[in-house]
Design an enzyme around this catalytic site. Structure first.
Site, PDB file in Angstrom:
ATOM      1  N   GLU A 233       0.610  -1.222  -0.067  1.00 53.24           N
ATOM      2  CA  GLU A 233      -0.123   0.152   0.006  1.00 53.24           C
ATOM      3  C   GLU A 233       0.843   1.230  -0.081  1.00 53.24           C
ATOM      4  O   GLU A 233       0.505   2.259   0.809  1.00 53.24           O
ATOM      5  CB  GLU A 233      -0.733  -0.071   1.318  1.00 53.24           C
ATOM      6  CG  GLU A 233      -2.162  -1.247   0.970  1.00 53.24           C
ATOM      7  CD  GLU A 233      -3.168  -0.749   2.206  1.00 53.24           C
ATOM      8  OE1 GLU A 233      -3.026  -0.170   3.144  1.00 53.24           O
ATOM      9  OE2 GLU A 233      -4.160  -1.753   1.875  1.00 53.24           O
TER      10      GLU A 233
ATOM     11  N   GLU B  28      -5.633  -8.068  -0.633  1.00 54.13           N
ATOM     12  CA  GLU B  28      -6.177  -7.871   0.667  1.00 54.13           C
ATOM     13  C   GLU B  28      -7.751  -7.612   0.111  1.00 54.13           C
ATOM     14  O   GLU B  28      -8.073  -6.663  -0.492  1.00 54.13           O
ATOM     15  CB  GLU B  28      -5.825  -6.511   1.258  1.00 54.13           C
ATOM     16  CG  GLU B  28      -4.453  -6.966   2.014  1.00 54.13           C
ATOM     17  CD  GLU B  28      -3.676  -5.723   2.743  1.00 54.13           C
ATOM     18  OE1 GLU B  28      -4.744  -5.084   3.375  1.00 54.13           O
ATOM     19  OE2 GLU B  28      -2.686  -5.594   2.969  1.00 54.13           O
TER      20      GLU B  28
HETATM   21  O1  AHR Z   1      -5.312  -5.855   6.857  1.00 55.07           O
HETATM   22  C1  AHR Z   1      -5.190  -4.814   7.681  1.00 55.07           C
HETATM   23  C2  AHR Z   1      -4.457  -3.717   6.906  1.00 55.07           C
HETATM   24  O2  AHR Z   1      -5.324  -3.071   6.073  1.00 55.07           O
HETATM   25  C3  AHR Z   1      -3.029  -4.152   6.303  1.00 55.07           C
HETATM   26  O3  AHR Z   1      -2.088  -3.940   7.257  1.00 55.07           O
HETATM   27  C4  AHR Z   1      -3.080  -2.931   5.336  1.00 55.07           C
HETATM   28  O4  AHR Z   1      -2.249  -3.201   4.291  1.00 55.07           O
HETATM   29  C5  AHR Z   1      -4.344  -2.487   5.065  1.00 55.07           C
HETATM   30  O5  AHR Z   1      -4.622  -1.262   5.166  1.00 55.07           O
END
Ligand code: AHR
Length: 503
Positions: free
Chosen positions: A173, A292
């Site tokens: 990210e 994610e």
């Molecule tokens: O999954 C929780 C968080 O969400 C992770 O650490 C990050 O990559 C995202 O913002």
């Protein structure tokens, strides 16, 4: 009563069901590792301190890859801290989650846990506060057999065989202002390209993921992907997508349509990647690692969970421990449908996360482990989706949402495994007040019989599994399903997710 029609034909496929679509994510965050997968004093712990009850649940979930060790955590992580004699490993501040990292579990321990659950490691390198050299060191430590300083160090630390890690995330990210070492797309694109080239120089077999946007809501979304891929197109294999959904302001109708947003997100990133391909005159196609995705009540984290204070850095605090409802699981199952529908371009995905932290599996220290509502659609989709994803034609009435406009009441995807002779259909009914009867026209599939039909629903859309009532919600057999005259009909309760299994 809502009626809808789905037409499938085994002659028309979107693409293969890649097992890597059923990946997950373990971050050093909250109680995901410590008091999650690892709890040495627990009655169910094995000799290495890993909970055997959790291992069994992870196997039942059917997880292919596991992304590790972050997440936001990785952008402040020094991998060297997490290897070598445990007694000598430093305790460090984790700035991302305002916690203390003990480094009791590191690369070797996690590699050993992965062997127990039978999953593949997908490792992230720190491109936030570190750079190309540290990424190369980690690759040498992990993948070079012997005869170099770091490969010999790995052997001395107890692992003669290399880890042989294929999937690598180039940071996490990096578009997010919250990220340690947050960069512009140009700056990130340059360091990602340089690191990717260097890593391939050492091990040409690695598969590399460049950071895409942290969500389609990011102000730089679209332009970020274009710029990053302009720098990295020939150096990487994947661009990542991240997306989290939550019910906001009691607007269940919009929340139930979250997969519409995921569909649009994926299609926009594919269009952007293909634009760069055209500009570059490249023969190569970049696919998506949706590494994610989940339902996450982020607002609750901001208001309730957040830890602060110069003297307050707890070890394994309770963070992001969302308790999921039936409605959450229906949205979640629909997100899996969206991923499968795009199987030609989404070839890797990671449910964020695995245990305790926005997770399908919960544990209590010294106590039990149990399945959240979201466990069920993941486990069943992972088990049943096989072979190829079929192109489908769906005719469904629509409904109005405040966020996404008019969207279909029904969503669906089908897979067909010619070798096993099985077909699976995954369905959601987004209506809050009406049952829906779906007719699935089986086209050229002849002599099909119904093997099973399982539905997740409840009169209380907000019913949950908890420590006190761990089996309140589960799947139940949908007795309405039947095969007749070349089609299957099934009735879906309001706010429900269903899997049909045909043989
Ligand atoms: O999954 C929780 C968080 O969400 C992770 O650490 C990050 O990559 C995202 O913002």
């Amino acid at each position: 009563m809502v009626t809808a029609r789905l037409t499938i034909d085994p002659h028309f496929a979107v693409g293969p069901v890649n097992r890597r679509l059923f990946g997950s994510f373990v971050e050093h965050l909250g109680r995901c590792v410590y008091d999650g997968i690892y709890e040495p004093g627990h009655a169910a712990a094995d000799a290495e301190g890993f909970r055997k009850d959790v291992i069994e649940l992870v196997k039942e979930l059917g997880v292919s890859t596991v992304r590790y060790p972050g997440g936001n955590f990785v952008s402040g992580f020094r991998w060297e801290d997490s290897v070598g004699p445990r007694g000598e490993r430093p305790r460090r501040l984790d700035l991302a989650w305002h916690s203390t990292e003990t480094n009791e579990v590191g690369l070797h321990e996690f590699g050993s846990w992965l062997e127990k659950v039978g999953s593949e490691l997908m490792l992230a390198v720190n491109l936030g506060t570190r750079g190309t050299l540290e990424a190369l060191d980690l690759l040498e430590y992990s993948n070079i057999r012997s005869g170099t300083a770091l490969s010999e160090q790995r052997a001395a630390n107890g692992r003669a065989e290399p880890f042989g890690i294929k999937m690598w995330c180039l940071g996490n990210e990096m578009d997010g202002p919250w990220q340690l070492g947050h960069r512009s797309a140009e700056d990130y694109g340059k360091i990602a390209s340089q690191t990717a080239k260097a890593m391939r120089q050492m091990d040409p077999s690695v598969e590399l993921v460049a950071c895409g946007s942290s969500g389609a809501h990011m102000p730089t979304f679209g332009e970020w992907e274009r710029e990053v891929l302009t720098h990295t197109y020939e150096d990487v294999d994947y661009i990542s997508c991240h997306a989290y959904y939550e019910e906001k302001n009691g607007d269940l109708a919009s929340f139930l349509a979250s997969a519409v947003d995921m569909d649009r997100f994926i299609e926009s990133v594919v269009a952007t990647a293909d634009h760069v391909k055209a500009v570059n005159g490249s023969d190569k196609t970049i696919n998506i690692s949706f590494d994610e995705w989940n339902v996450w009540y982020l607002e609750r984290f901001e208001k309730v969970d957040k830890i602060q204070g110069l003297d307050n850095w707890p070890v394994a605090p309770r963070l992001l421990e969302d308790v999921y409802s039936v409605a959450d699981a229906v949205v979640f199952g629909n997100l899996l449908i969206s991923l499968l529908k795009h199987a030609d371009r989404v070839t890797s995905a990671s449910l964020a996360q695995l245990v305790n932290v926005i997770a399908p599996i919960m544990t209590e220290p010294g106590g039990p482990a149990w399945r959240q509502t979201t466990f069920f659609p993941f486990a069943l989709t992972s088990r049943l989706a096989a072979g190829e994803v079929l192109a489908t034609k769906l005719e469904s009435p629509g409904y109005d949402t405040a966020v996404y406009g008019t969207v279909p009441l029904i969503d669906a995807v089908a897979t067909h495994d010619a070798d096993r002779g099985t077909t699976s259909v995954f369905l959601v009914n987004r209506s809050q007040d009406e049952e829906a009867t779906i007719t699935v026209d089986l086209g050229a599939l002849e002599g099909v019989i119904l093997l099973d039909a399982q539905t997740l629903s409840d009169a209380d859309f907000y019913a949950k599994n908890t420590l006190e009532e761990p089996e309140r919600v589960g799947l139940s057999r949908n007795k309405s399903a039947e095969v007749r005259d070349g089609s299957v009909t099934v009735t879906l309760p309001p706010v429900s997710w269903t899997a049909l299994s045909l043989g």
